[in-house]
Structures are given as structure tokens and as C-alpha cells.
Scaffold this active site. Structure first.
Site, PDB file in Angstrom:
ATOM      1  N   VAL A  32       0.165  -1.199   0.005  1.00 51.90           N
ATOM      2  CA  VAL A  32       0.001  -0.123   0.065  1.00 51.90           C
ATOM      3  C   VAL A  32       1.122   1.473  -0.002  1.00 51.90           C
ATOM      4  O   VAL A  32       1.392   1.653   0.748  1.00 51.90           O
ATOM      5  CB  VAL A  32      -0.975  -0.339   1.260  1.00 51.90           C
ATOM      6  N   ALA A  77       3.783   3.972   3.390  1.00 46.89           N
ATOM      7  CA  ALA A  77       3.558   3.461   2.558  1.00 46.89           C
ATOM      8  C   ALA A  77       4.155   1.968   4.076  1.00 46.89           C
ATOM      9  O   ALA A  77       4.350   2.380   5.055  1.00 46.89           O
ATOM     10  CB  ALA A  77       4.681   3.158   1.692  1.00 46.89           C
ATOM     11  N   LYS A  78       3.544   0.816   3.743  1.00 46.73           N
ATOM     12  CA  LYS A  78       3.152  -0.800   4.518  1.00 46.73           C
ATOM     13  C   LYS A  78       3.433  -1.326   2.967  1.00 46.73           C
ATOM     14  O   LYS A  78       2.877  -1.842   2.221  1.00 46.73           O
ATOM     15  CB  LYS A  78       2.312  -0.867   5.290  1.00 46.73           C
ATOM     16  N   ALA A  79       3.603  -2.705   3.597  1.00 43.58           N
ATOM     17  CA  ALA A  79       3.656  -4.177   3.435  1.00 43.58           C
ATOM     18  C   ALA A  79       3.773  -4.967   3.950  1.00 43.58           C
ATOM     19  O   ALA A  79       4.216  -4.915   4.984  1.00 43.58           O
ATOM     20  CB  ALA A  79       4.799  -4.381   2.018  1.00 43.58           C
ATOM     21  N   ASP A 114       9.332  -5.289   9.460  1.00 42.68           N
ATOM     22  CA  ASP A 114       8.428  -4.664  10.688  1.00 42.68           C
ATOM     23  C   ASP A 114       7.985  -6.750  11.030  1.00 42.68           C
ATOM     24  O   ASP A 114       8.856  -7.541  10.979  1.00 42.68           O
ATOM     25  CB  ASP A 114       7.024  -4.611   9.883  1.00 42.68           C
TER      26      ASP A 114
END
Length: 388
Positions: A32, A77-79, A114
Site C-alpha cells: 500500500v 507506505a506499508k507492505a 516489521d
């Protein structure tokens, strides 16, 4: 899932969502890109067997505010990968995810770490996609190993010390409870002990270790290295249910575990004088309102746990360089930025009668909105709260 995702789009983002899968490994993942007005997307990648698109979307938005609040120029952003990080096929799933995002990395997104991923996993991304595609690499590959150094937890402790001082609470006489004893919690405990605090309770998936006279933080850290989550029972002493930590007598609570674990009931029951969010989104919106109404200040996640992105920013600058990052430079910036932000947000909260989260978000929104305006993107209407 599509309707739910579309309903989440607002004036800030997300700008782009990429869902990928791999039949061979069973990997399912998502990237995202929330808002890149202030710079390219940067955020950690998590791996969990229960991961959802909504979860990653929420975390990507948190990254938008986190980068802006700390005033560094990357975008939110993040995945995430829906996969068991304990599986023997973890590496295969991670490589499949990296390959599936080859078009987005590193032009739009750079991998970080993360929940569920460690430094060696960043090395796998590097091997799969090449130099410059991941940060958080092992030191042997020229990286700045965040978890090994405990940078995020260090920053949480620094923000805690500054916030406590601003509230007239001396850390030297404070009793601290830490919910979640993972990469953030153990480092926060170590730094808090160095700053003079007494850590009276620590919890993880195995339970809650409680000692009103103070836990031996150094010994517990050594046991964590050897026994993982079993360190609490190996330490000896009273081990309660994990949820008990929210009801114990303490002055400061650090939620450093998962999202939404501090709910409205916990906010009503707690006796602490200060809450500092070490995890992302650990306190529900209703709980924040209850804490505010009770006069218990809360330092928001994207203010308190921004140490990791300060490290990421240094690593982003150095990822194509032959020179390593000096951890002392990173820790100095973490100390300066997080202490200043924690005090500013609590001051704005008291001055304007809003929750600290609202005050912090308004500060971040002002900066993102200005970047959007300068880039000719949609103007954003907002209520200004001065946190200067």
C-alpha cells in the site's frame, strides 16, 4: 475485499495498492502506497498468517503521519505478506513476494522490517532484487541493524522521559509497565532502566511478569536471547495472564504489542499517569477519548515510535554508498526529534483541549497538505492546531 478497500480511499490516499500471490508457495501479499507527496513510499514489511489488506492500509496511513511528524521526506507506505513467519518455507514466500513487486521496488518503495521479519530477511530481499532495494540489512552487508541496536525502543524511552518530565513526573521515581516484550519492548526497557525508571511489569504472548520492586532488565534481556517468549517464566517470580498488565499498579504504561489491545475497558481501569504508544495503533479510538477525559496524557504511536524511521532515513541515504551509518548519529537524531515532538504534542493537547493524537495528526496533516498544495494535488481543508 474490493468494496472495503475502495471505502478506505479519502483525500490523503491510498494512491496505489498492489495485491500479489504465488501459487507455488501459497504466498499472498499486498503493498500500500498511501501518500507520497513528501517523498517516495517507505515503510516496513510484516509477515503474519492473519494479515489483511485493511491492516496494511491502516499501517500505511500511520507511516504517512509518522514521516511528516518527524519532518523527514519520505511518503507513507506499508507492505505485508500473509504467511507464517515460523514456516520452513518462509524464505521461498519472501522471495516470491519480492519478485512480484519488482516493478515497484525500488522506484516507488524500498523494503524495511516489521513484525515477522528480521535483518537476515532484508538480506534475502537484497539477494533477490539487488542493492538499494532494502534497508535494515545485517551489519556484515553494510546495514544498520535496527533490532539489534534497539533503535525504535530507545526512541520510545526517550519520548517517555521527555513526556514524563513535561507532566511533572520524574522518571527516576516512576514505575513502568511494558505490554509487549519484542524488538521494541526489550530495547525500551533497557533504555528506561538506564534513565532511572523501575520496570515493574513486562508482558508477552506467554504472560505477564510482575515484580513491584522492579524487574532485573539486563537479566531478562539475556534470557530473551536464550528462551524467546519463555524468558518471563525462566526469570522467576509472579507470572500472570498477559492481560493483567493493563490493570497493574504503575505510573507509566508502554503498549508495545499489537493493534487495538488497549481498549475502552482498559482505559477506564488503568491507574497509570501516562501512556506512551510503542506499537503502531495499540490504543482504540474510544480508549483514547477515555484516557483524555480522565486527564491521562497519551503520546501517540507515530510520535513515540518514530525512531525506526529516523534509522530508515539514514539507511535510505546510505543504501547505495560504500560507507556505513554511524549509530551514534542516528541515536542523537532520535533523541532530539522524539523528545521535542512528545513535549510539543502534549503541550498542544493541553492548550487546545484536544487529544494528543488529534494534536499530533494536525501537525502531520499541515505538512502533508502543504506538500500536496505545492505539487498541485488536491487542496485539503483542515482545522489547524499550532504545535510550534
Amino acid at each position: 475485499m474490493s468494496e472495503d478497500l475502495l471505502s478506505r480511499i479519502d483525500r490523503w490516499g491510498p494512491e496505489k495498492v498492489v495485491c500479489v500471490s504465488d501459487r507455488r508457495t501459497g504466498m499472498r501479499g499486498v503493498l500500500v502506497l498511501d501518500n507520497t507527496a513528501r517523498g517516495m513510499g517507505k515503510g516496513g514489511t510484516r509477515m503474519s498468517p492473519t494479515l489483511t489488506v485493511a491492516e496494511v492500509s491502516r499501517l500505511a496511513r500511520t507511516m504517512t503521519w509518522k514521516w511528516a511528524a518527524v519532518d523527514l521526506f519520505h511518503g507513507g507506505a506499508k507492505a505485508g505478506i500473509r504467511f507464517d513467519p515460523g514456516s520452513p518455507d518462509k524464505e521461498a514466500a519472501l522471495r516470491a513476494f519480492a519478485r512480484a513487486l519488482r516493478n515497484e521496488v525500488p522506484a516507488e518503495y524500498v523494503f524495511g522490517l516489521d513484525m515477522g521479519l528480521v535483518e537476515d530477511d532484508a538480506a534475502i530481499i537484497l539477494d533477490e532484487l539487488g542493492r538499494g532495494t532494502a534497508v535494515g540489512l545485517p551489519r556484515a552487508l553494510g546495514g544498520l541493524p535496527y533490532d539489534e541496536l534497539g533503535i525504535t525502543g530507545f526512541g520510545v524511552a526517550e519520548a517517555t522521559d521527555a513526556a514524563a518530565s513535561a507532566q511533572g513526573l520524574s522518571l527516576g521515581s516512576a514505575r513502568v509497565a511494558i505490554q509487549g516484550y519484542g524488538a521494541v519492548g526489550w530495547a525500551a526497557a533497557r533504555r528506561l532502566a538506564e534513565l532511572g525508571a523501575t520496570v515493574v511489569a513486562v508482558s508477552n504472548a506467554e504472560g505477564c511478569l510482575h515484580d513491584p520492586d522492579g524487574i532485573d532488565v539486563g537479566r531478562l534481556a539475556a534470557l530473551r536471547e536464550q528462551y524467546g517468549d519463555g524468558c518471563l517464566r525462566e526469570h522467576g517470580g509472579a507470572v500472570l495472564d498477559a492481560e493483567a498488565i493493563l490493570r497493574l499498579d504503575a505510573d507509566i504504561l508502554l503498549p508495545c504489542a499489537r493493534e487495538d489491545l488497549v481498549d475502552e475497558d482498559a482505559a477506564r481501569a488503568t491507574t497509570v499517569r501516562l501512556v506512551v504508544e510503542g506499537a503502531n495503533l495499540p490504543t482504540t479510538p474510544a480508549a483514547k477519548e477515555v484516557l483524555h477525559a480522565r486527564g491521562i496524557p497519551l503520546v501517540p504511536d507515530f510520535i513515540a515510535n518514530a525512531g525506526g524511521i529516523v534509522a530508515a532515513a539514514h539507511s535510505m541515504d546510505a543504501r547505495l554508498s560504500p560507507f556505513t551509518v554511524d549509530p551514534a548519529d542516528v541515536l542523537a537524531m532520535v533523541t532530539a526529534k522524539l523528545r521535542e515532538n512528545a513535549v510539543a504534542v502534549l503541550h498542544a493537547s493541553a492548550q487546545h483541549g484536544v487529544t494528543p493524537h488529534v494534536a499530533a495528526q494536525q501537525m502531520a496533516e499541515e505538512r502533508v497538505a502543504e506538500a500536496m498544495r505545492l505539487r498541485g494535488q488536491v487542496a485539503v481543508d483542515r482545522v489547524s492546531v499550532d504545535v510550534g
